[in-house]
Enzyme design. Sequence first.
Site, PDB file in Angstrom:
ATOM      1  N   ARG A  27     -48.823   5.056  33.633  1.00 10.79           N
ATOM      2  CA  ARG A  27     -49.160   4.396  32.321  1.00 10.79           C
ATOM      3  C   ARG A  27     -49.086   3.066  32.526  1.00 10.79           C
ATOM      4  O   ARG A  27     -48.836   2.404  33.671  1.00 10.79           O
ATOM      5  CB  ARG A  27     -47.780   4.695  31.345  1.00 10.79           C
ATOM      6  CG  ARG A  27     -46.511   4.275  32.158  1.00 10.79           C
ATOM      7  CD  ARG A  27     -45.298   4.218  31.351  1.00 10.79           C
ATOM      8  NE  ARG A  27     -43.950   3.917  31.782  1.00 10.79           N
ATOM      9  CZ  ARG A  27     -43.701   3.004  32.003  1.00 10.79           C
ATOM     10  NH1 ARG A  27     -44.495   1.853  32.003  1.00 10.79           N
ATOM     11  NH2 ARG A  27     -42.461   2.763  32.885  1.00 10.79           N
ATOM     12  N   ILE A  34     -41.425  -1.240  34.643  1.00 12.81           N
ATOM     13  CA  ILE A  34     -40.225  -0.301  34.852  1.00 12.81           C
ATOM     14  C   ILE A  34     -39.439  -0.214  33.394  1.00 12.81           C
ATOM     15  O   ILE A  34     -39.020  -0.935  32.643  1.00 12.81           O
ATOM     16  CB  ILE A  34     -39.278  -0.561  35.957  1.00 12.81           C
ATOM     17  CG1 ILE A  34     -38.470   0.736  36.278  1.00 12.81           C
ATOM     18  CG2 ILE A  34     -38.153  -1.728  35.465  1.00 12.81           C
ATOM     19  CD1 ILE A  34     -37.712   0.380  37.926  1.00 12.81           C
ATOM     20  N   GLY A  90     -45.406   2.622  26.442  1.00  9.60           N
ATOM     21  CA  GLY A  90     -46.312   2.203  27.534  1.00  9.60           C
ATOM     22  C   GLY A  90     -47.225   3.482  27.435  1.00  9.60           C
ATOM     23  O   GLY A  90     -46.644   4.711  27.505  1.00  9.60           O
ATOM     24  N   CYS A 100     -38.945  -3.685  31.722  1.00  9.45           N
ATOM     25  CA  CYS A 100     -40.017  -4.043  31.404  1.00  9.45           C
ATOM     26  C   CYS A 100     -40.470  -5.584  32.071  1.00  9.45           C
ATOM     27  O   CYS A 100     -41.230  -6.208  31.608  1.00  9.45           O
ATOM     28  CB  CYS A 100     -40.338  -4.125  29.984  1.00  9.45           C
ATOM     29  SG  CYS A 100     -40.584  -2.275  29.276  1.00  9.45           S
TER      30      CYS A 100
END
Length: 269
Positions: free
Chosen positions: A120, A124, A196, A225
């Site tokens: 995706r 993280i 995501g 993220c």
Amino acid sequence: MEPELYSACAQPVAAAVSHPEPAGVAATANTRVVLQRLGRVAYAPTWQYQEELLANSLAVKTRNRLAEGSGAQPESTPNHLLFCEHPPVYTLGKSGKPEHLLLDEAGLAAHGATYHHINRGGDITYHGPGQLVGYPILDLENFKPDIHHYLRTLEEAVIRLLAEYGLSAGRIPGLTGVWLDFEEGAPNPRKICAMGVKCSRWVTMHGFALNVNTDLSYFGYIVPCGITDKAVTSLQQELGREIPLREVEDRLLPHLAELLGAEIVEPTA
């Protein structure tokens, strides 16, 4: 190679580009979405299941393209929505940095967590019990083939859901997902829903993760993220009480249906 579009959970999404199907027979748009509530399931087999559903939709598109001029009746592509929870797991997107996971293998094992580098967009994130994870596998050509519109639709559905619980949520420019204290200059912006996705020939997979009763301590072992200056939160954290996950699912569904222009159906057992 077929075009793919990726959203990013932490970075501005590039401008949407149209990737039309090659000329072929046109199928009637199918706005029916089949819902499956998978319960608590391991991450890897759920990812594989998404890949299988996506591959099936892409195969339909290929058959329709090859049927051009044959007089064959085109097939409509299916749409799916998976709701689930996962055991503790960290997932890193294509644009992510491995160093944003702050645990080594021993640390992961000590916290009962696994780790997957996946396909995706974004960096993280964490999935775990008490979190509502939604995986729409939709052919956007059945709805609106615009990845920006799709992401904003998912966000808006969550924003409307949170309003039902008395929470004012919104967006922060350049940061995909849903936030509380999102207004410019607010003292404590915190993410409650991460997103995501992957999109291949307008068919989506992956999706969103809404923190409902999530153990937020697991976010302390990553740079969520890739964002270092903002917090994460959950419905339970904000309301001071546990919220039934099924209740949240049922409240979210009408918003998704209305905003997508879809009929969401759940097959009976």
